[in-house]
Write a protein that holds these residues in place. Structure first.
Motif, short mmCIF file in Angstrom:
data_model
loop_
_atom_site.label_atom_id
_atom_site.label_comp_id
_atom_site.label_asym_id
_atom_site.label_seq_id
_atom_site.Cartn_x
_atom_site.Cartn_y
_atom_site.Cartn_z
N ILE B 68 0.83 -1.01 0.04
CA ILE B 68 -0.16 0.03 -0.02
C ILE B 68 0.88 1.28 -0.08
O ILE B 68 0.54 2.25 -0.70
CB ILE B 68 -1.12 -0.07 1.32
CG1 ILE B 68 -2.00 -1.28 0.96
CG2 ILE B 68 -1.26 1.28 1.29
CD1 ILE B 68 -2.85 -1.23 2.14
N ALA B 69 2.00 1.36 0.94
CA ALA B 69 2.76 2.29 0.68
C ALA B 69 3.41 2.61 -0.46
O ALA B 69 3.35 4.04 -0.87
CB ALA B 69 4.05 2.04 1.70
N VAL B 70 3.87 1.68 -1.42
CA VAL B 70 4.49 1.79 -2.74
C VAL B 70 3.27 2.42 -3.64
O VAL B 70 3.46 3.34 -4.54
CB VAL B 70 5.04 0.48 -3.21
CG1 VAL B 70 5.38 0.75 -4.76
CG2 VAL B 70 6.16 0.24 -2.26
N SER B 76 9.54 4.62 -1.99
CA SER B 76 10.54 3.84 -2.84
C SER B 76 10.39 2.35 -2.24
O SER B 76 10.01 2.40 -1.22
CB SER B 76 11.79 4.16 -2.60
OG SER B 76 12.36 3.83 -1.41
N PRO B 77 10.43 1.42 -3.14
CA PRO B 77 10.16 0.03 -2.51
C PRO B 77 11.07 -0.46 -1.50
O PRO B 77 10.73 -1.06 -0.42
CB PRO B 77 10.62 -0.85 -3.78
CG PRO B 77 10.36 0.11 -4.96
CD PRO B 77 10.62 1.47 -4.50
N LEU B 137 1.16 -4.59 -8.00
CA LEU B 137 2.30 -3.51 -8.41
C LEU B 137 2.82 -3.88 -9.92
O LEU B 137 2.69 -4.69 -10.44
CB LEU B 137 3.46 -3.38 -7.50
CG LEU B 137 3.30 -2.94 -6.11
CD1 LEU B 137 4.37 -2.86 -5.34
CD2 LEU B 137 2.39 -1.90 -5.85
N PHE B 138 2.80 -2.66 -10.54
CA PHE B 138 3.34 -2.85 -11.82
C PHE B 138 4.90 -3.16 -12.02
O PHE B 138 5.48 -3.95 -12.92
CB PHE B 138 3.39 -1.50 -12.67
CG PHE B 138 2.23 -1.22 -12.93
CD1 PHE B 138 1.31 -1.87 -13.71
CD2 PHE B 138 1.56 0.06 -12.36
CE1 PHE B 138 -0.02 -1.55 -14.06
CE2 PHE B 138 0.06 0.12 -12.58
CZ PHE B 138 -0.77 -0.46 -13.38
N HIS B 139 5.63 -2.82 -10.87
CA HIS B 139 6.94 -3.25 -10.85
C HIS B 139 7.61 -4.11 -9.44
O HIS B 139 7.10 -3.62 -8.51
CB HIS B 139 7.91 -2.00 -11.14
CG HIS B 139 7.73 -1.42 -12.17
ND1 HIS B 139 8.04 -1.72 -13.61
CD2 HIS B 139 7.16 -0.22 -12.55
CE1 HIS B 139 7.65 -0.95 -14.45
NE2 HIS B 139 7.08 0.19 -13.88
N ALA B 140 8.04 -5.05 -9.72
CA ALA B 140 8.88 -5.77 -8.58
C ALA B 140 10.07 -4.81 -8.01
O ALA B 140 10.33 -4.03 -8.61
CB ALA B 140 9.16 -7.08 -9.02
N ILE B 141 10.42 -5.16 -6.89
CA ILE B 141 11.64 -4.33 -6.38
C ILE B 141 12.78 -4.71 -7.17
O ILE B 141 13.05 -5.69 -7.76
CB ILE B 141 11.90 -4.77 -5.03
CG1 ILE B 141 12.95 -3.98 -4.29
CG2 ILE B 141 12.26 -6.21 -5.02
CD1 ILE B 141 12.85 -3.91 -2.63
N PHE B 142 13.71 -3.68 -7.54
CA PHE B 142 14.96 -3.81 -8.44
C PHE B 142 14.53 -4.18 -9.73
O PHE B 142 15.16 -5.04 -10.31
CB PHE B 142 15.96 -4.61 -7.66
CG PHE B 142 16.31 -4.27 -6.42
CD1 PHE B 142 16.54 -2.79 -6.35
CD2 PHE B 142 16.55 -5.07 -5.56
CE1 PHE B 142 17.20 -2.64 -4.95
CE2 PHE B 142 16.86 -4.78 -4.26
CZ PHE B 142 17.20 -3.53 -3.99
N GLY B 212 7.80 -10.15 5.52
CA GLY B 212 6.41 -9.93 4.77
C GLY B 212 6.71 -8.82 3.75
O GLY B 212 6.26 -9.06 2.60
N ALA B 213 7.07 -7.73 4.09
CA ALA B 213 7.31 -6.68 3.00
C ALA B 213 8.44 -6.98 1.83
O ALA B 213 7.87 -6.63 0.83
CB ALA B 213 7.84 -5.55 3.94
N ILE B 214 9.34 -7.64 2.25
CA ILE B 214 10.38 -8.06 1.42
C ILE B 214 9.76 -9.24 0.33
O ILE B 214 9.72 -9.12 -0.80
CB ILE B 214 11.57 -8.81 2.04
CG1 ILE B 214 12.33 -7.54 2.70
CG2 ILE B 214 12.48 -9.25 0.82
CD1 ILE B 214 13.72 -8.07 3.38
N TYR B 215 9.04 -10.02 0.89
CA TYR B 215 8.34 -11.36 0.14
C TYR B 215 7.34 -10.59 -0.88
O TYR B 215 7.24 -10.85 -1.85
CB TYR B 215 7.71 -12.14 1.22
CG TYR B 215 7.23 -13.51 0.62
CD1 TYR B 215 8.06 -14.58 0.25
CD2 TYR B 215 5.83 -13.71 0.15
CE1 TYR B 215 7.80 -15.67 -0.27
CE2 TYR B 215 5.47 -14.76 -0.41
CZ TYR B 215 6.34 -15.92 -0.48
OH TYR B 215 5.84 -16.84 -1.30
#
Lengths: 304, 303
Positions: B68-70, B76-77, B137-142, B212-215
């Motif tokens: 939700i934050a992103v 930023s992720p 989300l449209f983009h995964a992290i990195f 959880g956030a990283i996952y």
């Protein structure tokens, strides 16, 4: 004594008010609440006498439902009468589970007891998943979908069996505990295991029989539920939670209280469900009450 | 000295793993480390004598908070991982005040119920959480680069291991083990039981939230059923029990053993491979009270 009288008066007043303003919710909640207490009574029996919270309780119920489904599907066994077959099977399963797992850790730390029933619960669910896949199963019998008309309201007739059964099981347990030799021994063990052992009661045997008997009692709930639910492997989890919730709300050793709190929570759930747009929130009623009751009890203990 | 060189060797091996391993191995190692962190956090709570079944709940809370934050606040992720941890910690603070007055099975079942409560909230607050369909989300992290994700998870795992060691080596250890062994004695030694329990509860919840956030950022989606899945409770519990509870190396060993075993089992039996975990939990409680690591340690010491 007076406090209990007040509680009863409050309970019937609530029943009357709900019946007056939300008649559909009244019947529906009464039926569901009885079903919850029907499932919760064996759990309370184990908790009260063996002092063990059986996290696999609901999954034993699921197993019973699947057994009933197979009996119906293969042998055309009528669901209501299938209790004759399911109860002995569940008795044996309960016996085996108790002897193989729980008895071996009964004397160790209480955390081990909880963890082992957790392990049994997972094993049962996944065993069912493996054997019958996660596809929901349904049993159709014509008499289970009949409805009757009460004061101009159409309600399911079959579900009134839940109310009768929950009261019946309550009376049965009270009769066993008060009148039979075994029941009195179990009562003594529940109050003080060491003292009971000193006066010559075989505590080990009482624990085993209580656990197996309570497991067999789940069959009554299972056989009644078969025609009215979709049977799937994870069905039992919420029932374990609700059963514990009712037991915590009533307090240990208060068996009639379980039926009363079951009906109260069933009504609350039905009322939330009857509000348009908020039906998804009804699951919260039980958990909310569970957290509230336990927190209040814990708080009171801490204050004292 | 041998122990120190072993640890340094293991860290160097873990850091340089992505340079020579294939994608599949990197992915498996990443998910094993996530579960390792959950197992460690569960064990850290258990060291105080409180059996928590809320691992999956705080895991899911962190995942939802991060997504939700992103999505809604365009954080930023990487920052969102901190937000997930802080959010889980705040909820743990609020709930802990009430829940930590409970003991034994009452605490266990209440934390189990909390997971269901969070799930119902996530499903019903559809304006914020996307309801039953979840949020994507449209983009995964990195941009979904597995090597960078691996290093991110590795650094998180090292932080968690360090935290667990802090709990093992400082005076916190004496406080929480005395609470576990006898609360009355702990109380009469002047230990503020409630304060310590709350502290541990918040820290472990924050770890679970961050995991959880990283996952969630790795897969770029949340959904009530899969984010609050009981896997995130069952696997860490099994891992910690198999490795050996009340220690840092125990859950790590357990996570590595069970993590690779489960990858193999998944191929062997696609449905119901979780039954193995149930049986493993039962067997370790009955036969291997100290877990694999503890048993080996005992054998070595007795020689």
């Amino acid at each position: 004594m007076k406090k209990i009288m007040n509680l009863y008066i409050l309970f019937f007043l609530m029943l009357f008010l709900v019946a007056l303003f939300r008649p559909y919710a009244f019947f529906y909640g009464l039926q569901r609440g009885s079903l919850y207490s029907l499932v919760a009574l064996p759990l309370a029996l184990i908790l009260g006498i063996v002092g063990l919270l059986n996290l696999a309780h609901g999954d034993l119920l699921t197993l019973g439902l699947y057994l009933g489904y197979i009996l119906f599907n293969q042998l055309r066994f009528d669901p209501i009468f299938s209790v004759i077959v399911i109860a002995p099977i569940l008795f044996i399963i309960g016996f085996v589970v108790y002897k193989l797992t729980i008895e071996r850790v009964l004397k160790s730390h209480h955390l081990n007891l909880l963890l082992i029933t957790f392990g049994v619960s997972i094993t049962l669910v996944e065993f069912i998943n493996l054997l019958w896949t996660s596809r929901p199963r349904n049993v159709y019998v014509p008499y289970a979908t009949k409805s009757i008309n009460i004061f101009g309201i159409n309600v399911g007739a079959y579900e009134f069996l839940y109310i009768a059964a929950s009261i019946g099981v309550l009376l049965l347990i009270v009769f066993i505990l008060k009148k039979t030799r075994f029941g009195q021994a179990a009562f003594a063990v529940g109050q003080n295991p060491k003292g009971a052992a000193i006066v010559g009661i075989n505590v080990k045997l009482v624990y085993t029989i209580t656990f197996s008997l309570a497991t067999a009692m789940i069959a009554i709930a299972a056989s009644l539920m078969i025609p009215r639910v979709s049977i799937f492997p994870h069905l039992g989890g919420p029932f374990t939670m609700r059963s514990f919730c009712l037991t915590a709300m009533a307090g240990l050793g208060n068996l009639p209280g379980i039926v009363l709190s079951g009906i109260t929570l069933g009504l609350a759930e039905a009322i939330v469900q009857s509000i348009p747009g908020y039906s998804g929130w009804s699951d919260l009623v039980f958990f909310g009450v569970l957290i509230l009751v336990i927190a209040l009890k814990g708080y009171r203990r801490a204050v004292r | 000295m041998r122990k120190l060189s072993f640890i340094i060797g293991a860290v160097i091996f873990a850091v340089f793993l992505p340079t020579f391993a294939d994608m599949y191995l990197i992915h498996v190692a990443s998910s094993i480390m996530i579960f390792m962190c959950l197992a460690l956090s569960w064990d850290m709570m258990l060291r105080t004598g409180q059996l928590s079944f809320g691992t999956a709940g705080f895991f899911g809370l962190g995942a939802y908070a991060a997504i939700i934050a992103v999505d809604d606040f365009s954080v930023s992720p990487v920052m969102s991982i901190f937000i997930g941890a802080i959010f889980a910690a705040l909820i743990a603070l609020g709930l802990g005040v009430a829940v930590l007055r409970l003991r034994e099975m009452y605490f266990a079942i209440t934390t189990l119920a909390l997971t269901s409560v969070f799930m119902v909230l996530a499903r019903n607050l559809s304006n914020l959480t996307g309801g039953a369909a979840g949020k994507i989300l449209f983009h995964a992290i990195f941009d979904g680069d597995p090597k960078k994700i691996y290093w991110l998870i590795l650094s998180f795992a090292i932080v968690v291991i360090a935290l667990s060691e802090v709990f093992e080596r400082t005076r916190i250890k004496y406080a929480i083990s005395s609470i576990r062994n006898d609360e009355l004695v702990a109380k009469s030694c002047g230990i503020n039981i409630f304060k310590y329990l709350l502290f541990v509860f918040i820290i472990t919840s924050a770890i679970q939230g961050a995991a959880g956030a990283i996952y969630a950022q790795q897969y770029a989606f949340v959904e009530p059923e899969s984010t609050f899945s009981s896997n995130f409770l069952l696997l860490p519990v099994a891992m910690a029990l198999v490795g050996g509870i009340y220690s840092t190396p125990g859950p790590i060993v357990g996570a590595i053993v069970l993590g690779f075993a489960s990858e193999y089992l998944k191929l062997l039996m696609p449905y119901g491979h979780l039954i193995i975990y149930g049986i493993i939990i039962i067997l370790t409680i009955i036969f291997l009270r100290k877990g694999v690591y503890g048993t080996i340690l005992d054998k070595v010491r007795s020689k």
